[in-house]
Design an enzyme around this catalytic site. Structure first.
Site: not given
Ligand code: GLN
Length: 527
Positions: A14, A376-377, A501, A503
């Protein structure tokens, strides 16, 4: 210390988190120091092991604690940085109690939910509230009233209500006011959930009614009468055009005045920084489209902070950011990838599924000079794509995904052979050094920044010279240069990736620099 407790009734989802964060914002605007605590009644110690398909994004705090996405709302709305102390789970409470029991601290007593578990909950809340130096502690109890898991927490706050002075304790209950087929607002679910609360000894002071439309006067009157709260304490929370509108909506409903008078706080002139930001957001004229390529796109909450960070950058750059969610699995099935967007973003992720599809999107962005941000990834996959198609190592990969000679993304030697699942993740705020005369430096305008991390793998140092020879610039690093944190490719307009990250640190009134650079470049303006 003043305590504001927020519970939810009828059903989950909610927007209790947004409600709590918005209450926090109203108080912060008046100059009060507010500290939020989120209670998650699940047994997991933290959200680190939870699947985003089920739970939405895993948010990472500066101390590296992995938490529920509501903590992200708190950080963005209230403008503070939290730690693991601000997230209580059943797992953490029981762990503490069992540790004490093993040390013999309960002196031979039978250890029970009441009083031992409830005491542990109360003392955790009070300790965090006191140590924060805040004036108001805002506690959100996750789940719905009536859930078995939530009972010890509700019992703990019932006890607190008796122990604190009446002017120091306020209970806000968030419920659903559905519409029937003729569009009438129905109050019965609210009545039932308040009855449920009362059966455990709690009476709400404020009822926030979530509804598609503004609560009508008659609906408010009915809720007031049946649930025994004054009519000015029945607050309408109709669907908002954007979550950042909610504090302003509550203000219009005079929720701030009501809270202030109930808690016997002084009414202070409110700062209008938030309102200005929302006005800007409402009046954005331009619009850009960003393709976000991920594997959890059906659950858009999985990328909640990314969505917010794009919005923040848009507010600053002067454009609405429309997101086109693209399933990386679908891209794997197409032979020729074409993405119609002003920018392409590949977010974080784990594992093989969809990875090749994400790389196709990255290749498309790089070859067509479409602004690209890899996180990251997404950063790691961009490195692999570059190795395959620019350097020419067709077998390049990450050792997370395959065994290969060109493991351009790999574990550092000291991580190899260590248990892969728990405990080896690099988490939280880590200092990143930024090289001068780079796009990264232009964006951050600083040499040292702290950004949040959540990963195991790294750019393999062995191959760095080859990347540099082919024009890739590593413009940010950490760990004395052993770990690469940012890449950029000056040959393109904006081809940029971060191992961290960004963000998680973006705020509505202060966007994250990489996001701002990305959005500006997608909008076609100079950085
Ligand atoms: N899988 C990748 C790693 O472990 C990236 C992790 C992610 O994007 N948070 O380094």
């Amino acid at each position: 210390m003043k305590y504001i407790m927020v519970t939810g009734g009828v059903m989950s989802g909610l927007g209790k988190g947004i409600t709590s964060a918005s209450i926090g914002r109203l108080l912060v605007d008046m100059g009060y120091k507010v500290i939020p605590i989120k209670i998650d009644p699940y047994i997991n110690i933290d959200a680190g092991t939870m699947n985003p398909f089920q739970h939405g994004e895993v948010y990472v705090l500066k101390d590296g604690t992995e938490v529920d996405l509501d903590l992200g709302h708190y950080e963005r709305f209230i403008g503070i940085e939290l730690t693991g102390e601000h997230n209580i789970t059943t797992g953490k409470i029981y762990r503490n109690v069992i540790e004490k029991e093993r040390k013999g601290e309960y002196l031979g007593q039978t250890v029970q939910i009441i009083p031992h578990i409830t005491d542990e909950i109360k003392s955790w809340i009070r300790r965090v509230a006191k140590n924060s130096g805040a004036e108001i502690c805002l506690v959100e109890i996750g789940g719905t009233v009536g859930d078995i898991e939530g009972m010890p927490f509700l019992e703990a706050i019932r006890q607190m209500k008796n122990e604190e002075k009446p002017e120091d304790f306020l209970l806000v209950h968030v419920t659903l006011v559905p519409l029937d087929s003729s569009g009438e607002q129905k109050t019965k679910p609210t009545q039932h959930s308040v009855k449920e609360l009362r059966s455990i000894g709690l009476q709400p002071d404020v009822i926030v009614g979530r509804c598609k439309r503004k609560l009508e006067e008659g609906t408010k009157k009915k809720i007031s009468l049946f649930c025994d709260v004054p009519i000015e304490a029945v607050i309408s929370a109709e669907d908002a055009f954007d979550i950042y509108e909610v504090p302003l909506m509550f203000k219009e409903e005079k929720l701030d005045d009501y809270i202030i008078s109930k808690l016997k706080l002084e009414k202070r002139e409110a700062n209008d920084e938030w309102e200005k930001m929302v006005n800007k957001l409402r009046n954005l004229e331009k619009e850009i489209t960003i393709a976000v390529v991920g594997k959890y796109i059906d659950v858009q909450d999985s990328y909640l902070s990314i969505r917010e960070a794009l919005k923040h950058a848009g507010i600053e750059a002067g454009c609405k950011v429309k997101i086109n969610w693209i399933d990386s699995g679908d891209l794997e099935k197409t032979s020729k990838v074409e993405i119609d967007a002003d920018g392409i973003l590949v977010p974080g992720g784990f594992g093989k599924r969809g990875a090749e599809g994400k790389m196709k999107a990255i290749e498309f962005a790089r070859e067509n000079d479409i602004p690209f941000l890899g996180i990251c990834f997404g950063f790691q996959l961009a490195i692999i794509e570059f190795a395959r198609h620019v350097i020419g190592w067709s077998d390049a990969n990450s050792s997370e995904l395959a065994e290969t000679e060109h493991a351009v993304i790999d574990l550092l030697p000291e991580q190899k052979g260590v248990d892969k699942m728990g405990g080896t993740m690099r988490l939280g705020d880590i200092e990143v050094t930024i090289k001068q005369n780079t796009i990264a430096h232009k964006l951050y305008n600083k040499e040292k920044v702290f950004e949040r991390h959540r990963h195991r793998y790294e750019v393999n140092p062995e191959f760095i010279p080859e990347f540099e020879k082919h024009g890739l610039v590593f413009s940010g690093y950490s760990d004395n240069g052993r770990r690469m944190e940012i890449f950029e490719y000056p040959k393109n307009k904006f081809f940029f990736g971060t191992q961290f990250h960004p963000e998680f640190k973006s705020r509505p009134y202060s966007p994250s620099p990489p996001f701002l650079g990305f959005v500006k470049s997608a909008l076609g303006v100079d950085l």
